[in-house]
Write a protein that holds these residues in place. Sequence first.
Motif, PDB file in Angstrom:
ATOM      1  N   UNK A 196       3.246  -7.936   5.590  1.00  8.70           N
ATOM      2  CA  UNK A 196       3.429  -8.346   4.205  1.00  8.70           C
ATOM      3  C   UNK A 196       2.911  -7.246   3.289  1.00  8.70           C
ATOM      4  N   UNK A 197       3.705  -6.912   2.310  1.00  8.97           N
ATOM      5  CA  UNK A 197       3.282  -5.892   1.368  1.00  8.97           C
ATOM      6  C   UNK A 197       2.100  -6.398   0.553  1.00  8.97           C
ATOM      7  N   UNK A 198       1.147  -5.540   0.306  1.00 12.25           N
ATOM      8  CA  UNK A 198      -0.035  -5.944  -0.452  1.00 12.25           C
ATOM      9  C   UNK A 198       0.355  -6.341  -1.871  1.00 12.25           C
ATOM     10  N   UNK A 199      -0.279  -7.414  -2.396  1.00 15.06           N
ATOM     11  CA  UNK A 199       0.069  -7.974  -3.686  1.00 15.06           C
ATOM     12  C   UNK A 199      -0.666  -7.238  -4.800  1.00 15.06           C
ATOM     13  N   UNK A 273       5.299   0.278  -4.604  1.00 13.25           N
ATOM     14  CA  UNK A 273       4.972   1.639  -5.044  1.00 13.25           C
ATOM     15  C   UNK A 273       3.764   1.704  -5.966  1.00 13.25           C
ATOM     16  N   UNK A 274       3.409   0.562  -6.616  1.00 17.95           N
ATOM     17  CA  UNK A 274       2.240   0.593  -7.485  1.00 17.95           C
ATOM     18  C   UNK A 274       0.936   0.595  -6.699  1.00 17.95           C
ATOM     19  N   UNK A 275       1.008   0.461  -5.377  1.00 18.63           N
ATOM     20  CA  UNK A 275      -0.194   0.552  -4.551  1.00 18.63           C
ATOM     21  C   UNK A 275      -0.477   1.990  -4.124  1.00 18.63           C
ATOM     22  N   UNK A 276       0.376   2.937  -4.531  1.00 13.65           N
ATOM     23  CA  UNK A 276       0.147   4.345  -4.201  1.00 13.65           C
ATOM     24  C   UNK A 276      -1.052   4.854  -4.986  1.00 13.65           C
ATOM     25  N   UNK A 280      -3.622   7.644  -0.827  1.00 11.57           N
ATOM     26  CA  UNK A 280      -2.337   7.622  -0.120  1.00 11.57           C
ATOM     27  C   UNK A 280      -1.824   9.040   0.101  1.00 11.57           C
ATOM     28  N   UNK A 281      -1.863   9.850  -0.943  1.00 14.05           N
ATOM     29  CA  UNK A 281      -1.404  11.238  -0.812  1.00 14.05           C
ATOM     30  C   UNK A 281      -2.353  12.056   0.061  1.00 14.05           C
ATOM     31  N   UNK A 282      -3.653  11.810  -0.077  1.00 13.59           N
ATOM     32  CA  UNK A 282      -4.627  12.536   0.746  1.00 13.59           C
ATOM     33  C   UNK A 282      -4.368  12.302   2.227  1.00 13.59           C
ATOM     34  N   UNK A 283      -4.012  11.078   2.572  1.00 15.24           N
ATOM     35  CA  UNK A 283      -3.735  10.751   3.976  1.00 15.24           C
ATOM     36  C   UNK A 283      -2.464  11.408   4.491  1.00 15.24           C
TER      37      UNK A 283
END
Length: 366
Positions: A196-199, A273-276, A280-283
Amino acid sequence: MESLHNSRLRSWLSSSPPVIWGVRQLRELLIGALRQGPIPQHVAFVMDGNRRFARDHHIETVEGHNLGFEALARILEVCYKTGVKVVTIYAFSIENFKRSKHEVDALMAMAKLKLNQLSEHGALLDRYGASIRILGQRELVRPDVLEAVDKAVALTAKNKKAILNVCFPYTSRDEITTAVQKTVDAYSTPIESGRISSKRPFSETHITHHIRKQMLQTVPEDAAETLAASRSASPSSSKELNSSAGGQSSATSTAITSEKGENPSGAPSYLDPETITTETLTNNMLTAGMPPLDLLVRTSGVQRLSDFMLWQCHEKTSIVFLECLWPEFDLWQFLPVLVEWQWQQKKLREQEKTSRSMQIASKRNT
C-alpha cells in the motif's frame, strides 16, 4: 656552488637510514595522536595538479600522473591508519575525454596498471581491509580497462573494514541525473497488490475525506431540529432524508475505503510522488549506504568543486583548498587539515551541548 652543495647534503641526509627511521617513527606518533580525537568517516579528494607538477619539473605528463598515484598510496595509508572508513577519489572526469587521445589512452593504461597494483594480494588495500568500488559510467570505459576494473572489484570484495570509491569516469551532474531517473522509474511503476502506498497527511484527497467525515459526525442543532420536525411531519420526507443520509454515508464509506488503500476499480496503484524526499534521492546516489561526506580536500590551489560530490556536500562538510600540487601531498600537508577538522568538531559539539542546556533550562522555567 654553495646552493648545489646544500641540495646534495639535504638529499644525502633525507636518504640516510637513521633519518628515514626517525621520520617513520614521527609519522606513526602523529597518526596515533590523531586517533585520540574524532576522525572523519568519509573523506574525498580532488587529485589536482599532476600535469602542472610535470610541467614545473620538466617531465612527461604521464610521469606526473604516476607520481600522483604514489601520493595517493601515501595518503590512503594515512587515512586508513587514522580510522577513516570511506575514501572517495576523483580519478577521471567524464569531461576528461575531451583531452588529447594520447593522454586519455595513457590514463586508461595507467588505470589498468594501478588498479591491479592496489588490489593484488598483500597490497595496500588488502592490508587495511579496504574494498574498491567504481562510481561512474561504465559504458564509457574501454573493454580491456573495464575487465581490469571488474577484476580489482572482485579481488577486494571480501574486504569489509573500509572502502575506496574510485570515481571513474564520473561527474556529479551525471550522478544526480541518474538518481532522478531511478526515482522516476520507481514511482512510475505500478506497485504490488499487497503493498500500500504511504498516505499523505496533507494531500488534497485526504483533507477532503477528513472534512466530509467530520461534517457527517457533527450535525448542527438547528439542522437536528429541522430533521426531527420533518420526520414527524411527513414519513415520505423522512424516507428521503434517510436515503440521502445513506447516500452520503455510502460516499464517505467509499472515500475511507479508498483512503485505506483499496482499489475497487482495479486500476494500477503507484507510489505517491509527494513522498519523495532528499533521502529518496540520496538512496539512489552512487554513494548510497555510505557515511555522509565529512571532509573534501582539493590540491593545486584551484577553488572549485569541478562537478564532484555536489549532492554529498552538506551543511557540515568541511571543504579545504590547498596550494600544494597533488604529487606533493603527504601527511605533512594533510595533518593540519585533520587537526583543523577535529577542532571544528569539538567546537560544534560544545555549541550543541550549550544549545541543549539552554532548551532544558527554558523548559524548566516554563
